[in-house]
Design an enzyme around this catalytic site. Structure first.
Site, short mmCIF file in Angstrom:
data_model
loop_
_atom_site.label_atom_id
_atom_site.label_comp_id
_atom_site.label_asym_id
_atom_site.label_seq_id
_atom_site.Cartn_x
_atom_site.Cartn_y
_atom_site.Cartn_z
N GLY A 10 0.83 -1.20 0.00
CA GLY A 10 0.00 0.00 0.00
C GLY A 10 0.86 1.24 0.00
N THR A 11 1.24 1.71 -1.20
CA THR A 11 2.16 2.84 -1.31
C THR A 11 1.37 4.12 -1.54
OG1 THR A 11 3.78 1.30 -2.24
CG2 THR A 11 4.28 3.62 -2.46
N ALA A 13 -0.46 7.67 0.79
CA ALA A 13 -0.01 8.82 1.57
C ALA A 13 0.78 8.39 2.80
CB ALA A 13 -1.21 9.66 1.99
N LEU A 14 0.43 7.24 3.37
CA LEU A 14 1.08 6.76 4.59
C LEU A 14 2.22 5.79 4.25
CD1 LEU A 14 -0.61 5.85 7.90
CD2 LEU A 14 0.91 4.19 6.85
N GLY A 15 1.92 4.70 3.56
CA GLY A 15 2.94 3.73 3.24
C GLY A 15 4.03 4.30 2.35
N LYS A 192 -5.60 5.91 19.91
CA LYS A 192 -5.66 6.44 18.54
C LYS A 192 -7.09 6.75 18.14
CE LYS A 192 -4.19 7.64 14.49
NZ LYS A 192 -3.95 6.71 13.38
N ASN A 200 -12.45 11.86 11.96
CA ASN A 200 -12.81 11.18 10.72
C ASN A 200 -14.32 11.21 10.51
OD1 ASN A 200 -10.56 9.86 9.08
ND2 ASN A 200 -9.96 9.29 11.15
N SER A 262 -8.24 11.36 6.44
CA SER A 262 -8.19 10.30 5.43
C SER A 262 -9.59 9.85 5.01
CB SER A 262 -7.38 9.11 5.94
OG SER A 262 -7.96 8.58 7.12
N GLU A 274 -13.65 3.55 5.89
CA GLU A 274 -13.22 2.58 6.91
C GLU A 274 -14.17 2.59 8.11
OE1 GLU A 274 -8.63 1.92 6.98
OE2 GLU A 274 -8.94 4.08 6.97
#
Length: 314
Positions: A10-11, A13-15, A192, A200, A262, A274
Site C-alpha cells: 500500500g504505497t 499517503a502513509l505507506g 488512537k 474522521n 483520510s 473505513e
C-alpha cells in the site's frame, strides 16, 4: 546500517511516506503499488515534507506480490477496506520468523492478520500523521509523523517492549521518524481512536476540515464528547485513558495545519470508508462488555448510510 528488508503493501499517503523515508536512510525497501505502478517504476517517488523535500528517482516497484522478494518486515499500509486482499498478498512476502507491521486505523486489525499468517511477530503501529497523496508517486507530508509501536499477543495481552519492536523502531528512527513504544497495544489502539473517531466521522458528516471543526464551539464540544465516549469504550476493555490525553488531542488538533482527514478524502473521491474498523468494531467490543456508546453509534449509522451511497454510486 540495518540489513532488514522491508515490503510496503500500500504505497499511498502513509505507506509511501514511511517507505520513502526508510529507503532514503539506506534500507532495502520494496513497494507494492496499484494505480501508480508504471509511473513509480519509471520515475520513482517524490515527497514534499515539512521535514524537507526529497526525491527517490529509483525504487523497487511491483504490481504483483509474486514478483516481490520475501522480506524481514512487511508493512501493511492498505486501508482496512482492502483487508480482504491480505490472505492473497501477505503470506508470499513475509519471511518465516519475520515481522508484520500493521499501520492501519481501527481496532482488532492484528487479530485479522494473526488468522492469516503464523510463525511471525505482529506489531501494531499507530500513526499520528498528516499526509496526502497529491499525484502519481507524489506525497505531501503536512505535519506530525510519529508512530507508536506495540507488539500483539493473543487476546491483546500487554507484552511489554520486545526486542523485535526495538529493532523496527531503530530502523524507523534511523529514517528520521519519531517512534514511541507502548507495552500495551490495545491501549494504544483505543488512544488512537480518541482522535480518529471524532475527526474522521465529523469531517465526513459535516463536510469539514479539522480546523473548521475546531473553530466552532459546538463542533469542538461534540468532538470532546466523542473523545470521552471513546474513553468509556476503552474502559469497557479494561484500558484507562486519562482526561489529560483527551485535552492533549484537542490541543494538537487546534495547532494542526488545516487538514482533510483520510476518511474525508476517501468520501470526496468516492472510495469506500473505513467505517467498520474505526467505528463498528469498537462499538461491538464495548457492547459485548455491556457498554453503550450512543454518540459514536449515531456517527456509525450515518456513516454506514453515506458509505452505502458511495458504494452504490461507485
Amino acid at each position: 546500517m540495518s540489513e532488514r528488508s522491508y515490503a510496503i503493501l500500500g504505497t499511498g499517503a502513509l505507506g509511501g511516506f514511511y517507505g520513502a523515508k526508510l529507503q532514503k536512510a539506506g534500507l532495502d525497501v520494496h513497494f507494492l503499488l496499484k494505480s501508480d505502478y508504471e509511473y513509480v517504476r519509471d520515475s520513482g517517488l517524490v515527497v514534499e515534507s515539512v521535514d524537507g523535500d526529497f526525491t527517490l528517482p529509483q525504487v523497487n516497484a511491483y504490481n504483483d506480490v509474486a514478483k516481490m522478494p520475501q522480506c524481514d518486515v512487511v508493512v501493511v499500509a492498505l486501508k482496512t477496506t482492502q483487508n480482504h486482499l491480505l490472505p492473497q498478498i501477505l503470506p508470499p512476502v513475509v519471511k518465516a520468523g519475520g515481522v508484520v507491521l500493521i499501520l492501519q486505523n481501527g481496532l482488532a486489525v492484528e487479530e485479522e492478520v494473526a488468522a492469516i499468517v503464523s510463525n511471525v511477530t505482529i506489531i501494531g503501529g499507530l500513526c499520528f500523521l498528516c499526509s496526502n497523496k497529491v499525484g502519481a508517486g507524489h506525497i505531501r507530508h503536512l505535519d506530525y509523523g510519529q508512530i507508536t509501536l506495540g507488539e500483539y499477543a493473543s487476546g491483546y495481552q500487554a507484552c511489554g517492549v520486545t526486542e523485535k519492536m526495538q529493532q523496527v523502531a531503530d530502523d524507523f528512527i534511523h529514517g528520521g521518524i519519531s517512534i514511541e513504544l507502548t507495552a500495551d497495544l490495545l491501549l494504544g489502539r483505543w488512544k488512537k481512536l480518541v482522535w480518529n473517531i471524532p475527526y474522521n466521522g465529523l469531517s465526513v458528516i459535516l463536510n469539514a476540515r479539522t480546523d473548521e471543526l475546531m473553530a466552532y464551539e459546538h463542533t469542538r464540544k461534540l468532538a470532546e464528547q466523542l473523545m470521552y465516549e471513546v474513553a468509556a469504550g476503552a474502559k469497557s476493555c479494561d484500558r484507562i485513558i486519562p482526561d489529560s490525553f483527551i485535552q492533549l488531542m484537542l490541543d494538537y488538533t487546534v495547532k494542526m495545519k488545516p487538514y482533510r482527514t483520510s476518511m474525508k478524502i476517501d468520501a470526496d473521491e468516492g472510495r469506500p470508508l473505513e467505517v467498520e474498523a474505526i467505528f463498528g468494531t469498537p462499538l461491538r467490543k464495548a457492547q459485548a462488555a455491556g457498554v453503550y456508546l450512543p454518540q459514536i453509534n449515531c456517527l456509525y449509522q450515518q456513516l454506514k448510510f453515506l458509505d452505502g451511497r458511495l458504494t452504490v454510486d461507485g
